[in-house]
Each structure stands twice: as structure tokens, then as C-alpha cells.
Design a protein around this motif. Structure first.
Motif, PDB file in Angstrom:
ATOM      1  N   TYR A 103      33.903   4.556  40.744  1.00  0.00           N
ATOM      2  CA  TYR A 103      32.783   5.481  40.913  1.00  0.00           C
ATOM      3  C   TYR A 103      31.515   4.806  40.404  1.00  0.00           C
ATOM      4  N   GLU A 104      30.422   5.519  40.559  1.00  0.00           N
ATOM      5  CA  GLU A 104      29.154   4.993  40.066  1.00  0.00           C
ATOM      6  C   GLU A 104      29.199   4.923  38.542  1.00  0.00           C
ATOM      7  N   GLN A 105      28.723   3.832  38.030  1.00  0.00           N
ATOM      8  CA  GLN A 105      28.734   3.678  36.581  1.00  0.00           C
ATOM      9  C   GLN A 105      27.635   4.526  35.950  1.00  0.00           C
ATOM     10  N   GLU A 106      27.992   5.193  34.859  1.00  0.00           N
ATOM     11  CA  GLU A 106      27.042   6.110  34.224  1.00  0.00           C
ATOM     12  C   GLU A 106      27.062   5.939  32.720  1.00  0.00           C
ATOM     13  N   GLU A 107      26.079   6.512  32.083  1.00  0.00           N
ATOM     14  CA  GLU A 107      26.091   6.562  30.622  1.00  0.00           C
ATOM     15  C   GLU A 107      27.156   7.544  30.160  1.00  0.00           C
ATOM     16  N   THR A 108      27.736   7.269  29.011  1.00  0.00           N
ATOM     17  CA  THR A 108      28.711   8.192  28.434  1.00  0.00           C
ATOM     18  C   THR A 108      28.527   8.225  26.911  1.00  0.00           C
ATOM     19  N   PRO A 109      28.695   9.400  26.326  1.00  0.00           N
ATOM     20  CA  PRO A 109      28.661   9.450  24.851  1.00  0.00           C
ATOM     21  C   PRO A 109      29.980   9.004  24.236  1.00  0.00           C
ATOM     22  N   GLY A 110      30.909   8.492  25.077  1.00  0.00           N
ATOM     23  CA  GLY A 110      32.240   8.144  24.589  1.00  0.00           C
ATOM     24  C   GLY A 110      33.168   9.334  24.728  1.00  0.00           C
ATOM     25  N   ILE A 111      34.440   9.135  24.339  1.00  0.00           N
ATOM     26  CA  ILE A 111      35.398  10.238  24.520  1.00  0.00           C
ATOM     27  C   ILE A 111      35.480  11.140  23.298  1.00  0.00           C
ATOM     28  N   PHE A 112      34.917  10.690  22.172  1.00  0.00           N
ATOM     29  CA  PHE A 112      35.091  11.473  20.943  1.00  0.00           C
ATOM     30  C   PHE A 112      33.763  11.709  20.242  1.00  0.00           C
ATOM     31  N   ALA A 113      32.745  12.078  21.013  1.00  0.00           N
ATOM     32  CA  ALA A 113      31.472  12.431  20.383  1.00  0.00           C
ATOM     33  C   ALA A 113      31.689  13.661  19.511  1.00  0.00           C
ATOM     34  N   THR A 114      31.099  13.684  18.334  1.00  0.00           N
ATOM     35  CA  THR A 114      31.230  14.850  17.455  1.00  0.00           C
ATOM     36  C   THR A 114      29.925  15.636  17.368  1.00  0.00           C
ATOM     37  N   ALA A 115      28.866  15.101  17.968  1.00  0.00           N
ATOM     38  CA  ALA A 115      27.606  15.839  18.079  1.00  0.00           C
ATOM     39  C   ALA A 115      26.933  15.338  19.349  1.00  0.00           C
ATOM     40  N   VAL A 116      26.306  16.251  20.084  1.00  0.00           N
ATOM     41  CA  VAL A 116      25.676  15.856  21.350  1.00  0.00           C
ATOM     42  C   VAL A 116      24.358  16.587  21.549  1.00  0.00           C
ATOM     43  N   GLY A 117      23.561  16.055  22.472  1.00  0.00           N
ATOM     44  CA  GLY A 117      22.342  16.733  22.889  1.00  0.00           C
ATOM     45  C   GLY A 117      22.650  17.739  23.987  1.00  0.00           C
ATOM     46  N   VAL A 118      21.598  18.244  24.604  1.00  0.00           N
ATOM     47  CA  VAL A 118      21.760  19.297  25.600  1.00  0.00           C
ATOM     48  C   VAL A 118      22.660  18.817  26.747  1.00  0.00           C
ATOM     49  N   ASN A 119      23.540  19.663  27.167  1.00  0.00           N
ATOM     50  CA  ASN A 119      24.523  19.392  28.223  1.00  0.00           C
ATOM     51  C   ASN A 119      25.497  18.255  27.904  1.00  0.00           C
ATOM     52  N   GLY A 120      25.480  17.800  26.676  1.00  0.00           N
ATOM     53  CA  GLY A 120      26.511  16.860  26.227  1.00  0.00           C
ATOM     54  C   GLY A 120      26.463  15.484  26.852  1.00  0.00           C
ATOM     55  N   ARG A 121      25.319  15.074  27.392  1.00  0.00           N
ATOM     56  CA  ARG A 121      25.292  13.782  28.078  1.00  0.00           C
ATOM     57  C   ARG A 121      25.116  12.613  27.126  1.00  0.00           C
ATOM     58  N   ARG A 122      24.450  12.853  26.014  1.00  0.00           N
ATOM     59  CA  ARG A 122      24.305  11.791  25.007  1.00  0.00           C
ATOM     60  C   ARG A 122      24.838  12.266  23.666  1.00  0.00           C
ATOM     61  N   GLY A 123      25.373  11.318  22.928  1.00  0.00           N
ATOM     62  CA  GLY A 123      25.827  11.620  21.587  1.00  0.00           C
ATOM     63  C   GLY A 123      24.623  11.742  20.656  1.00  0.00           C
TER      64      GLY A 123
END
Ligand code: CA
Length: 670
Positions: A103-123
């Protein structure tokens, strides 16, 4: 042959994996971020990547990063970077170059983010201790000597408090359950005070981790979803917080909710959905280790046991490790007291047992149960599936009983088909099966039980006893759809007439009397006690508030029903005979009494479980006429439940026979 990657100064060579099954397990924690004011350590598991990049941002939505840094490959399949300086308050994301990514490569906060910004796209980099509400370090789970004492109440944050009639300030939010003194327009308790009034011991909250179907930047749209579409498993959902842009807000408010429920003596069960993700292309699993986290068929297509387009592979070591750590995270960081596993049958027995063992080491009274079925056949051999029939291989883990549920209200596949409550014969043995808690019992004829040919529980506490939950219709809607009005010769569908509210209430009381006197763990869905409906909607997972919200005006109208539920719960809590814990004790003390069809009766005899009452008789009558039941032996009994009224002090006396009113239950003791 291993190719040596020298790019970005990293000397460790990339191993040649024949398949994703060969990936090493990450050593230490699965968590990706370790923050300190001096520096922050990042560590992402991505064994097959060619390279991994970290970006640090000022906000969750800014386009240009403050800085970028390449991570270094480690032997355990992870990639690491140390960023010096204080990153507190900043955001991060990884970008992974993996040749397997289709698939298209995207940013990820990883699989185990414990805090995120709006909509969980960044840790988000925060200090977790700063999210602790005052007194959090002394918060503890309410006392409970044994799991058999549980009375579970399933609750959706938005259903429960979004309607203005709830009188709650933070409607539809975690904080709603921290507000005391909230009242319906008629001055009756709502919110957390209502839960206390009901006497339930646990609330099971519908998915409250960060899910994808609600856009957290557009909360004014007032969209609704159950939340079975996970994005970040280890962070609370932003739409239930007062500020989804502030990463600490959802975390702190979730903890305030838990703390408040704990102070009210109520434990908190989290509904967890490790069996699938919102989608595959954009998931954090795919964007870090493509092909690893999901089961696929031989042709490479994705398994779909969830019915949502994918199924995870709990039997793989890093998925198992992820699930174990995630459950531990919710227990330790958020003080969660129990877990309901969505479509548990998709996972595997060793993983579920490992979770049980881990929880036992923390506190054996932490509840663990799930759905012992899947939407489609999982891609794992049947002997490994945590289905109902395999529950005996999972001591301390429970499953919902569709036998009892459907014997009472009718089958899952046809909303218009009734059963016991509709006065139809043939469901008596399935109800007996539910009353004993799905264990083996000499007076349950398994050849007449609806779905199971064998008893499946080792202990009665492994069975969740219920007649309705968030799935399907409310009990009220179901009864309207499936019970023909008296005198009507036409089927319900043809006549368009529905039974009157009085009859509805009688049947509701009858159903929950069976549930609340069952040896399994009783489970109630929010609003049933108010006789709420969902306007006939069966699958209301994304229906608007007009369908799902509880109208608290109903409480005044149906107070008799509410009192009945509370009275039965109090009776159950006061009498150990209704929760015998051990299968052998159930076989010794619970004896069915032969009664006519469309009735079920049993006796809990000889001070069962050390009960103060010597003998207790429970009679459920689904007929539209009164039934006379011969009582065991000649001594008089005292009725404590009859005709929709509960009074533990006693309502009247019965000698030799009990006459049970139409469509009602009676409980007597001596
Ligand atoms: Ca979300």
C-alpha cells in the motif's frame, strides 16, 4: 545471504527472512517511546524494513517537521534513535520503507503509542504522571472476594449521557461518569448515581480506546459509533474527551472516570478488539511490519473472521506479546478491572491463557471473558480457537451464552422469531442450561439444548448470562417484534399490532429474573431497566443519537421496572445461593422441579453456598395464564418476588403450592 545496509551510518546487515514467521521478537517492551527531560529514546519494531525515519513535529497537524532522524537497526528487529533535549509537548511519527508494503507508505505513530494528537495520527510526547488526577496513586479497585459476585452493566458513553434529559454537564464524555447529583427532568438519579442505585458491581464500557470512525476534528457533527474499529489500542478515544487536540486530556479524563467509578464501588471492564483493525492499508500494524499482524490465506488474501475485512494473528509471537502488554498497560496505567474480548474466538487458546495467567499474577479477580464465536471461520485450526466448546481448556476465562439468550428471546438470525418469552414451548432445557451456568448437570437434557451438544463451562462463572447487549435489538423492540398480541391469530408481521406496555414490562422482568438468578455472571445492557427502545433498529452501530440515546424521562415512567432490577440485584448480592462459584456445589444444591411447558422452576436447597435461607425456589412462568406449582415438602414458604415486586422481607406465605401469575416469576424461600 544477507545484504549489508551501510546507508545512514548503520552497519548492521538486514537479515534475509524467508517469511514473516521468521521475524525476531522485540526484546523488552513493545512501547516505542521512553521520555526523559534530557532525551527521548525511540524504538520501533519493523524487522523487514530497509530504513526507518523519525519526524518530530510541533503539533499533531503541522506539515513541516522540526527535525528528522534516521533510526538504527537492532538485532531484535527494532530500530532505535535517541533524540537529545526535552521533547515534552511535541509530536512524532515514523515512516518505514519495507519492500513488502503493498500500500501507499504513510506516517505512523507506531503500534504502541501511549499518547496521541487529534485522530491518533501522530504520537505525543507527554509525561504520563502529569495525566494522573489528584489521588490517583491511592485509587484501588473496589473489594471483591470472588468473581462470582459480579453483576455487569454494559454501557456506551454516548447512549448513556448524550441526551439532555440525563442532566449531565459533560454529555457523552468520559467525565459524565464523574458527575454526582445529576437528575432526570422528574428529579430521579441519572449518571453514576443511577448505577449506584442499581447496585451493579461492574460497568463494561464499549470500545474506549482510540478508534477511527468518528472524526475528532468534527465533533459538532454529533456522529455516533460503537467504536469497533481500532486505530491506537493503548490510548483512550478522543471524541469522549473534552479536548481531542490536547493529548493529555483524553488520558486524564479517562482516569478520572475510572477513579470516580471506583469510589462508587464499581469496577470497570474494557471492551477490547484485538481481533481486527479499522482497515489494513493505513493501519499501524501494516505500516510498521506489513504482512505480519494479519492472517492470510494461501493465495495471499486476508482472512476475514471479524467480518470487517481482516483478522489478526494472535498466535504469532509479536502479536501475542503486543496483546499481553496492551492488557497490562490498561491494568497498570488505567486501573482497569476486567476485559471483554470482542470475537474472542478469532484469537488462540495459548494467548488467552497467557493473558489469564498474567492477570492472575496481578489480581485473580480481574475478569476476563469474551465472545466465543467469530463472524466467519478464523484461519487457525479449530482446536486452538477460543470458542465456547473449548472454554474448558481456558480456566478462568468466560464466554457469553447464546443458548440462554436465544432460548429467552429468540434466535439471532430472525428478529421476528420469539421463544420462551413469547410463550413458545421447547426452550425449557436451554434455559435450564443457562441457569446452571453452562456446566454439566444431571437434570439438563443436552439433546434438547438449542446450540450446544455438550456442557462447555468447567465452572458456572465461565458463563455470561444475558438476554440482550449492544448487538441486536433492545429487549423491548425484540418483544414487540416477536410476541403476538393476545387474541391475535395473525403473525406479528401481518397484524402490525404490538403487545401493550404492561405485557412488555412483565416479560422484561421475567427475562431478567432468569438472568439474575442464573449461576453464570449476570450481564445487563444500559437502558433495559428503563424499558428503552431503539425504534426497532437491530444493528445500531452508527445510528444517530435519536436511535441510540437513552431518554431519561423513561425512568419516571418505568420506575417499577427499575426498582425490580435493583431489587433482584440486591437479592442476588445478599444470597450466595445464587452464585455458588463451584460446579460441584451447583450440582449438589440446584435441583429442577418438573413443571408444565413454558415454565421453568428450580430449588436451591440446604443452605446452598452457606445461604441464610434453607431452601429457595425460583419459578419462571412464560404462559399467559397463572400456573400452580407444587412446592417441595410441606413447610410454608415466604414469597420475596412475585408479580413484578421484590421485597426481601417477604410478600406473602405459600403452603404446598405456589400460584405464579401470568408472564411472571416468583421467588420463595424457607
Ligand atoms: Ca479516534
Amino acid at each position: 545471504m544477507a545484504a549489508t545496509v551501510t546507508l545512514f551510518g548503520c552497519q548492521l546487515s538486514k537479515p534475509n527472512y524467508e517469511s514473516v514467521m521468521d521475524y525476531p521478537v522485540k526484546s523488552g517492551s513493545v512501547q516505542e517511546v521512553t521520555y526523559s527531560p534530557a532525551s527521548t529514546q525511540f524504538s520501533l519494531w519493523s524487522p523487514n524494513a530497509d530504513s526507518v525515519q523519525l519526524s518530530i513535529y510541533e503539533s499533531a497537524e503541522s506539515t513541516a517537521p522540526i527535525c528528522r532522524q534516521w533510526l538504527k537497526r537492532q538485532k531484535d528487529g527494532s530500530w532505535q534513535a535517541l533524540v537529545k533535549g526535552d521533547l515534552l509537548g511535541q509530536f512524532y511519527a515514523f515512516r518505514v520503507w519495507d519492500p513488502l508494503l503493498q500500500y501507499e507508505q504513510e506516517e505512523t505513530p507506531g503500534i504502541f503509542a501511549t499518547a496521541v494528537g487529534v485522530n491518533g495520527r501522530r504520537g505525543a510526547i507527554i509525561d504520563m504522571r502529569s495525566t494522573d488526577p489528584e489521588g490517583w496513586s491511592s485509587d484501588c479497585r473496589p473489594a471483591m472476594s470472588r468473581v462470582a459476585n459480579a453483576v455487569i452493566y454494559e454501557l456506551h458513553h454516548r447512549d448513556y449521557s448524550i441526551d439532555p434529559s440525563s442532566g449531565v454537564e459533560h454529555r457523552g464524555k468520559f467525565l459524565a461518569l464523574t458527575e454526582h447529583g445529576t437528575l432526570s427532568p422528574q428529579g430521579l438519579a441519572t449518571g453514576i448515581d443511577h448505577l449506584k442505585q442499581m447496585g451493579v458491581t461492574h460497568v463494561q464500557i464499549l470500545p474506549s480506546y482510540d478508534y477511527g470512525s468518528i472524526d475528532e476534528t468534527r465533533l459538532a457533527d454529533n456522529r455516533y459509533n460503537w467504536g469497533y474499529d481500532p486505530i491506537n489500542y493503548n490510548v483512550p478515544e478522543g471524541s469522549y474527551s473534552t479536548d481531542p487536540y490536547d493529548p493529555a486530556s483524553r488520558i486524564r479524563e479517562f482516569k478520572q472516570m475510572v477513579q470516580s467509578l471506583h469510589k462508587a464501588g464499581i469496577r470497570v471492564i474494557l471492551d477490547v478488539v484485538y481481533n481486527h483493525t479499522y482497515d489494513v492499508a493505513h493501519s499501524n500494524f501494516t505500516q510498521t511490519a506489513p504482512g505480519y499482524f494479519y492472517r492470510t490465506r494461501e493465495d495471499g488474501s486476508l482472512g476475514n473472521a471479524s467480518g470487517c475485512g481482516n483478522e489478526t494473528a494472535s498466535e504469532r509471537p509479536m502479536v501475542r506479546k503486543f496483546m499481553l502488554e496492551s492488557v497490562r498497560w490498561w491494568v497498570e496505567e488505567y486501573h482497569i478491572d476486567g476485559f471483554r474480548f470482542d470475537l474472542m474466538a478469532i484469537h488462540d487458546i495459548p494467548t488467552m491463557n497467557a493473558i489469564r495467567q498474567m492477570l492472575d499474577e496481578i489480581d485473580p479477580t480481574i475478569l476476563l471473558y469474551g465472545e466465543g464465536w467469530a463472524a466467519e471461520t478464523p484461519l487457525i485450526e479449530e482446536s486452538l480457537r477460543p470458542i465456547k466448546a473449548n472454554i474448558a481448556a481456558m480456566p478462568g476465562i468466560g464466554a457469553f451464552s447464546d443458548e440462554l439468550r436465544d432460548a429467552l428471546r429468540g434466535p439471532f438470525y430472525d428478529d421476528h422469531q420469539g421463544a420462551f418469552l413469547a410463550g413458545l414451548p421447547g426452550n425449557e432445557q436451554s434455559i435450564r442450561f443457562g441457569i446452571v451456568g453452562a456446566i454439566e448437570h444431571p437434570q439438563v437434557d443436552m439433546t434438547k439444548v438449542n446450540y450446544s451438544q455438550q456442557p462447555w463451562a468447567l465452572q458456572p462463572t465461565q458463563m455470561i448470562s444475558y438476554v440482550s447487549c449492544h448487538d441486536d435489538m433492545m429487549l423491548t423492540d425484540r418483544l414487540r417484534a416477536s410476541v403476538k398480541p393476545e387474541g391475535s391469530r395473525k403473525s406479528k408481521v401481518e397484524s402490525q399490532k404490538t403487545i401493550c406496555d404492561d405485557e412488555l414490562m412483565r416479560l422484561d422482568m421475567l427475562a431478567q429474573t432468569v438472568v439474575l438468578t442464573s449461576q453464570g455472571l449476570p450481564f445487563l445492557w444500559n437502558g433495559e431497566e428503563l424499558m428503552r427502545d431503539k425504534k426497532g433498529v437491530h444493528n445500531s452501530y452508527c445510528s444517530p443519537d435519536s436511535i441510540n440515546a437513552i431518554d431519561w424521562n423513561l425512568k419516571a415512567r418505568n420506575l417499577r421496572l427499575c426498582d425490580y432490577y435493583a431489587g433482584l440485584i440486591a437479592l442476588r448480592k445478599a444470597h450466595p445461593a445464587f452464585r455458588l462459584v463451584d460446579a460441584e456445589l451447583v450440582r449438589r444444591h440446584l435441583e429442577f422441579i418438573d413443571t408444565p411447558e413454558c415454565t421453568v422452576a428450580f430449588r436451591l436447597k440446604d443452605n446452598a453456598g452457606g445461604d441464610a435461607w434453607k431452601d429457595i425456589v425460583v419459578i419462571a412462568n412464560a404462559k399467559r395464564e397463572a400456573v400452580k406449582v407444587e412446592l417441595p415438602d410441606d413447610e410454608p414458604y415466604t414469597a420475596v418476588v412475585a408479580n413484578g415486586v421484590v421485597n426481601a422481607e417477604g410478600l406473602f406465605r405459600c403452603e404446598k403450592t405456589a400460584v405464579v401469575a401470568p408472564q411472571s416469576a416468583m421467588i420463595l424461600h424457607k
